[in-house]
Design a protein around this motif. Structure first.
Motif, PDB file in Angstrom:
ATOM      1  N   UNK A 186       0.826  -1.207   0.000  1.00 13.76           N
ATOM      2  CA  UNK A 186       0.000   0.000   0.000  1.00 13.76           C
ATOM      3  C   UNK A 186       0.857   1.252   0.000  1.00 13.76           C
ATOM      4  N   UNK A 187       2.015   1.184   0.659  1.00 12.34           N
ATOM      5  CA  UNK A 187       2.924   2.335   0.659  1.00 12.34           C
ATOM      6  C   UNK A 187       3.492   2.578  -0.728  1.00 12.34           C
ATOM      7  N   UNK A 188       3.758   1.496  -1.449  1.00 12.58           N
ATOM      8  CA  UNK A 188       4.275   1.630  -2.810  1.00 12.58           C
ATOM      9  C   UNK A 188       3.231   2.254  -3.729  1.00 12.58           C
ATOM     10  N   UNK A 189       2.001   1.778  -3.608  1.00 10.76           N
ATOM     11  CA  UNK A 189       0.935   2.349  -4.441  1.00 10.76           C
ATOM     12  C   UNK A 189       0.682   3.802  -4.067  1.00 10.76           C
ATOM     13  N   UNK A 190       0.757   4.126  -2.780  1.00 13.66           N
ATOM     14  CA  UNK A 190       0.553   5.511  -2.347  1.00 13.66           C
ATOM     15  C   UNK A 190       1.627   6.427  -2.925  1.00 13.66           C
ATOM     16  N   UNK A 191       2.870   5.954  -2.948  1.00 13.91           N
ATOM     17  CA  UNK A 191       3.949   6.778  -3.496  1.00 13.91           C
ATOM     18  C   UNK A 191       3.753   7.023  -4.987  1.00 13.91           C
ATOM     19  N   UNK A 192       3.250   6.014  -5.706  1.00 14.82           N
ATOM     20  CA  UNK A 192       2.986   6.192  -7.131  1.00 14.82           C
ATOM     21  C   UNK A 192       1.839   7.170  -7.334  1.00 14.82           C
ATOM     22  N   UNK A 193       0.814   7.088  -6.503  1.00 12.86           N
ATOM     23  CA  UNK A 193      -0.316   8.010  -6.614  1.00 12.86           C
ATOM     24  C   UNK A 193       0.088   9.447  -6.312  1.00 12.86           C
ATOM     25  N   UNK A 194       1.127   9.602  -5.480  1.00 11.49           N
ATOM     26  CA  UNK A 194       1.603  10.939  -5.138  1.00 11.49           C
ATOM     27  C   UNK A 194       2.590  11.489  -6.149  1.00 11.49           C
ATOM     28  N   UNK A 195       2.840  10.745  -7.214  1.00  8.46           N
ATOM     29  CA  UNK A 195       3.660  11.263  -8.301  1.00  8.46           C
ATOM     30  C   UNK A 195       5.056  10.709  -8.396  1.00  8.46           C
ATOM     31  N   UNK A 196       5.418   9.771  -7.542  1.00  9.05           N
ATOM     32  CA  UNK A 196       6.761   9.204  -7.606  1.00  9.05           C
ATOM     33  C   UNK A 196       6.885   8.293  -8.825  1.00  9.05           C
ATOM     34  N   UNK A 197       8.015   8.376  -9.499  1.00  5.83           N
ATOM     35  CA  UNK A 197       8.256   7.502 -10.639  1.00  5.83           C
ATOM     36  C   UNK A 197       8.517   6.080 -10.153  1.00  5.83           C
ATOM     37  N   UNK A 198       8.521   5.131 -11.107  1.00  3.99           N
ATOM     38  CA  UNK A 198       8.753   3.738 -10.741  1.00  3.99           C
ATOM     39  C   UNK A 198      10.073   3.512 -10.019  1.00  3.99           C
ATOM     40  N   UNK A 199      11.204   3.955 -10.592  1.00  3.93           N
ATOM     41  CA  UNK A 199      12.488   3.773  -9.896  1.00  3.93           C
ATOM     42  C   UNK A 199      12.542   4.470  -8.548  1.00  3.93           C
TER      43      UNK A 199
ATOM     44  N   UNK B  78      22.843   0.757  11.577  1.00  4.15           N
ATOM     45  CA  UNK B  78      22.994   2.159  11.197  1.00  4.15           C
ATOM     46  C   UNK B  78      22.141   2.485   9.978  1.00  4.15           C
ATOM     47  N   UNK B  79      22.143   1.601   8.991  1.00  9.93           N
ATOM     48  CA  UNK B  79      21.410   1.843   7.760  1.00  9.93           C
ATOM     49  C   UNK B  79      19.905   1.765   7.982  1.00  9.93           C
ATOM     50  N   UNK B  80      19.450   0.757   8.715  1.00  8.09           N
ATOM     51  CA  UNK B  80      18.014   0.544   8.901  1.00  8.09           C
ATOM     52  C   UNK B  80      17.412   1.524   9.897  1.00  8.09           C
ATOM     53  N   UNK B  81      18.085   1.699  11.040  1.00  2.11           N
ATOM     54  CA  UNK B  81      17.534   2.572  12.083  1.00  2.11           C
ATOM     55  C   UNK B  81      18.016   4.003  11.961  1.00  2.11           C
TER      56      UNK B  81
ATOM     57  N   UNK C   2      12.970   4.292  -2.952  1.00  5.10           N
ATOM     58  CA  UNK C   2      12.599   5.087  -1.774  1.00  5.10           C
ATOM     59  C   UNK C   2      11.609   4.415  -0.846  1.00  5.10           C
ATOM     60  N   UNK C   3      10.813   3.467  -1.387  1.00  3.98           N
ATOM     61  CA  UNK C   3       9.753   2.854  -0.571  1.00  3.98           C
ATOM     62  C   UNK C   3       9.933   1.344  -0.462  1.00  3.98           C
ATOM     63  N   UNK C   4      10.090   0.668  -1.596  1.00  2.00           N
ATOM     64  CA  UNK C   4      10.133  -0.798  -1.575  1.00  2.00           C
ATOM     65  C   UNK C   4      11.456  -1.330  -1.034  1.00  2.00           C
ATOM     66  N   UNK C   5      12.560  -0.879  -1.615  1.00  2.00           N
ATOM     67  CA  UNK C   5      13.870  -1.419  -1.229  1.00  2.00           C
ATOM     68  C   UNK C   5      14.175  -1.235   0.259  1.00  2.00           C
ATOM     69  N   UNK C   6      13.906  -0.070   0.864  1.00  2.00           N
ATOM     70  CA  UNK C   6      14.192   0.052   2.304  1.00  2.00           C
ATOM     71  C   UNK C   6      13.444  -0.951   3.165  1.00  2.00           C
ATOM     72  N   UNK C   7      12.268  -1.394   2.727  1.00  2.00           N
ATOM     73  CA  UNK C   7      11.512  -2.368   3.514  1.00  2.00           C
ATOM     74  C   UNK C   7      12.094  -3.781   3.410  1.00  2.00           C
ATOM     75  N   UNK C   8      13.006  -3.987   2.481  1.00  2.00           N
ATOM     76  CA  UNK C   8      13.627  -5.310   2.320  1.00  2.00           C
ATOM     77  C   UNK C   8      15.049  -5.355   2.865  1.00  2.00           C
ATOM     78  N   UNK C   9      15.477  -4.300   3.552  1.00  2.00           N
ATOM     79  CA  UNK C   9      16.866  -4.238   4.025  1.00  2.00           C
ATOM     80  C   UNK C   9      17.184  -5.328   5.042  1.00  2.00           C
TER      81      UNK C   9
END
Length: 275
Positions: free
Chosen positions: A170-183, A268-271, A188-195
């Motif tokens: 839902x965060x990914x779809x929200x970012x796209x709806x707010x104008x963020x490009x695919x990359x 350090x990266x995640x938190x 910015x949204x998907x990759x950080x959640x998989x760290x």
């Protein structure tokens, strides 16, 4: 009633302890005792085992091993991430099939893999035959990396897949709806959640590759010797058990040190850095 409850609780604790005793004994026999024996062999005063390890040759072997393990873990991450993403974003049947194929590869013998790569990369192997060339593709670092990466990728896929299945789309779809490009939405949204999966997979592959010696011995040459092969030679060829034990402790220290460094970086990266 209180006494009865207390006796029941103590009885349950006693039963749990009884179940743990076989596991503890197994750990002592297969882990603690061998470690104690290795430490005893390494610290024999007359052997001067650690003094031998300060040679430029062993220092180069140690640095080479750390570099190869870090490179294999990084390349395995790059290769495994799209595979894990495809499995996580596919339907149940396709996901199960893909993960099954990845898992089956882990059952293939390391020795078989090594000789299979020899048949592919040899001067008269598959690659040179198809290209009509006579390149030397064995006994070098690229050959060692290829063999180890093939083993590292499946180990990387499963932690990544586990973290990707927990991503809130839902965060990914929200970012796209707010104008963020695919990359931008991905990084910015998907990759950080998989760290968490990224660092977990990197840790597993890095630590596992540190101690491998069969594939480097088959695909590499003397200039590609890693710590695992060095230790095996000390025990099996030269019968220098003290030096082999000392090198084993160095390998253990490298694994623990690498694990700690990766965990610190992940926090350090995640938190984020503490202010």
């Amino acid at each position: 009633m209180v006494r009865v409850g207390g006796s029941v609780t103590s009885s349950l604790k006693g039963k749990r302890l009884g179940f743990l005793i076989p596991s503890l004994l197994l750990l002592v026999v297969v882990f603690a005792i061998p470690v104690v024996l290795v430490i005893g062999s390494a610290f024999q005063p007359e052997a001067n085992a650690f003094g031998k390890l300060f040679s430029p040759t062993f220092v180069a072997i140690t640095l080479r091993t750390l570099g190869i393990a870090a490179a294999v873990a990084l390349i395995s991450l790059v290769v495994a991430y799209p595979v894990a993403y495809l499995a996580a974003s596919s339907g149940k049947r396709a996901s199960s099939l893909l993960l099954g194929l990845v898992g089956i590869s882990l059952f293939l013998s390391i020795v078989v893999r090594g000789y299979a790569w020899m048949a592919i990369l040899d001067r008269r192997g598959v690659v040179n035959t198809l290209l009509g060339t006579d390149f030397e593709m064995l006994r070098n670092t690229p050959a060692v990396l290829i063999g180890l990466i093939q083993y590292g990728v499946p180990l990387m896929v499963f932690p990544l897949y586990n973290s990707m299945k927990r991503v809130d789309l839902r965060l990914l779809r929200a970012s796209r709806n707010l104008g963020a490009s695919g990359p931008r939405a991905f990084w910015g949204v998907y990759f950080p959640q998989t760290l968490h999966g990224v660092f977990a997979g990197y840790t597993v592959v890095f630590v596992v590759i540190l101690g491998y010696y069969i594939l480097p011995a088959i695909l590499g040459g003397p200039q590609n010797t890693m710590i695992g092969e060095f230790i095996a030679n000390q025990f099996l060829s030269t019968a220098d058990f003290a030096t082999g034990a000392a090198a084993s402790l160095v390998l253990l220290a490298c694994a623990l040190g690498g694990y700690i460094v990766i965990q610190v970086i992940s926090r350090i990266v995640i938190r984020g850095p503490r202010t």
